[in-house]
Design an enzyme around this catalytic site. Structure first.
Site, PDB file in Angstrom:
ATOM      1  N   GLU A  26      86.904  35.187  65.395  1.00  0.00           N
ATOM      2  CA  GLU A  26      87.272  36.331  66.235  1.00  0.00           C
ATOM      3  C   GLU A  26      88.766  36.268  66.555  1.00  0.00           C
ATOM      4  OE1 GLU A  26      87.284  36.295  70.441  1.00  0.00           O
ATOM      5  OE2 GLU A  26      85.612  34.869  70.513  1.00  0.00           O
ATOM      6  N   VAL A 107      83.258  38.530  70.380  1.00  0.00           N
ATOM      7  CA  VAL A 107      82.137  37.948  69.630  1.00  0.00           C
ATOM      8  C   VAL A 107      81.265  39.042  69.037  1.00  0.00           C
ATOM      9  CG1 VAL A 107      79.988  36.633  69.851  1.00  0.00           C
ATOM     10  CG2 VAL A 107      82.095  35.770  70.907  1.00  0.00           C
ATOM     11  N   ASP A 139      75.455  43.282  84.687  1.00  0.00           N
ATOM     12  CA  ASP A 139      76.485  42.885  83.727  1.00  0.00           C
ATOM     13  C   ASP A 139      75.973  41.795  82.786  1.00  0.00           C
ATOM     14  OD1 ASP A 139      78.795  42.427  82.350  1.00  0.00           O
ATOM     15  OD2 ASP A 139      80.065  42.109  84.111  1.00  0.00           O
ATOM     16  N   LYS A 160      80.605  30.920  78.323  1.00  0.00           N
ATOM     17  CA  LYS A 160      81.672  30.685  79.286  1.00  0.00           C
ATOM     18  C   LYS A 160      81.083  30.060  80.555  1.00  0.00           C
ATOM     19  CE  LYS A 160      84.972  33.010  76.943  1.00  0.00           C
ATOM     20  NZ  LYS A 160      84.205  33.702  75.914  1.00  0.00           N
TER      21      LYS A 160
END
Length: 302
Positions: A26, A107, A139, A160
């Protein structure tokens, strides 16, 4: 009627035609949204070299002049380093229709482009996931559905660290994505080797990873291979916990939402750790790229 077809660089196309290993990368991590200069350029070179060292061809993805690219020239890479506009899977059509100058791929977009180009292995730093407080905000990163809907092996250092990791793992189970731990029993948390959550399945060699992709019951579902950051580069959990809390509090106070959360929080983490997070980012990205290349070479040989 136009169809979705990325522009594939000559070296990448030749490798694919000859049945050789290719690893998609990416471009967000290599832009100003991922790492500050000059660390972003260093990350790009480290990841490409890690792939080459294992005998595979790196293929950085991006949108340039309204066209999706898989594999970039040196001049195109320089444009990506300055990129400030994210492209997720949902944005690919818009970026083409509106002729975006430079769009750096997340991603979800990279998995999509890799699949379209015929690439089966993709390396990144950490994936997005279910955000904390998602029961209110809703979210959830598009990364998860993209992994679930494209037959690509995504190699990462887990999700993350500031995300809701238990719910992220639960979501991946719901959508049928096999989650593997590379020579490790615990789901990594980006900067730290273990989140304290057991990984559903441990694998100890690349052949098994390739077989998981082959034997999955849903033909369009991908595989997530999680690789812990090298021991010597880990930021201790005792240190990163307070840093994450401060970064998330700052994000909430500033009213940051949606796609802007990740770059905001990562920048705050860099400041709170006095730059310690940057070497950790570089180390895990390079390590992931090397493991991804090993998997890609095994897949090409089988």
């Amino acid at each position: 009627m136009q169809t979705f077809q990325p522009s594939v660089a000559d070296d990448v196309a030749q490798a694919l035609d000859e049945g050789r290993a290719v690893v998609a990368l990416e471009s967000t991590i290599f832009s100003n949204l991922g790492l500050p200069a000059p660390a972003n350029a260093e990350a790009l070179e480290l990841c490409k070299q890690a792939v080459l060292d294992q005998g595979a061809t790196p293929a950085v993805t991006a949108i340039l002049d309204g066209r999706p690219h898989v594999g970039l020239t040196p001049d195109e890479e320089k444009r990506v380093l300055q990129g400030t506009r994210k492209v997720a899977e949902r944005d690919l059509a818009v970026a083409q229709a509106q002729g975006w100058d430079v769009g750096v791929t997340t991603v979800s977009a990279t998995v999509t482009l890799a699949h379209a180009a015929g690439i089966s292995v993709f390396a990144t730093g950490g994936i997005g996931g279910v955000h904390r407080g998602s029961e209110v905000s809703g979210d959830v990163s598009a990364d998860l559905d993209a992994i679930a809907n494209h037959p690509v092996i995504t190699v990462c250092a887990g999700a993350k660290a500031f995300l809701d990791l238990p719910r992220t793992l639960e979501y991946l189970e719901t959508v049928g994505v096999p989650v593997l731990g590379w020579q490790h029993d615990w789901f990594p948390a980006f900067y730290t080797r273990s989140s304290g959550l057991p990984v559903p399945h441990r694998v100890d060699d690349e052949r098994v990873v390739c077989d998981v992709l082959r034997f999955r019951s849903r033909p369009n579902t991908g595989v997530l291979l999680t690789v812990p950051i090298p021991v010597e580069d880990e930021i201790p959990e005792s240190r990163i916990t307070d840093v994450l809390a401060a970064a998330l509090a700052a994000s909430a106070s500033a009213g940051v939402t949606g796609p802007a959360v990740t770059p905001y929080v990562l920048e705050r983490i860099e400041k709170e750790t006095d730059g310690e997070s940057i070497p950790a980012n570089l180390a895990l990205a390079r390590n992931n790229a090397g493991v991804a290349a090993r998997v890609a070479v095994s897949l090409a040989r089988s």
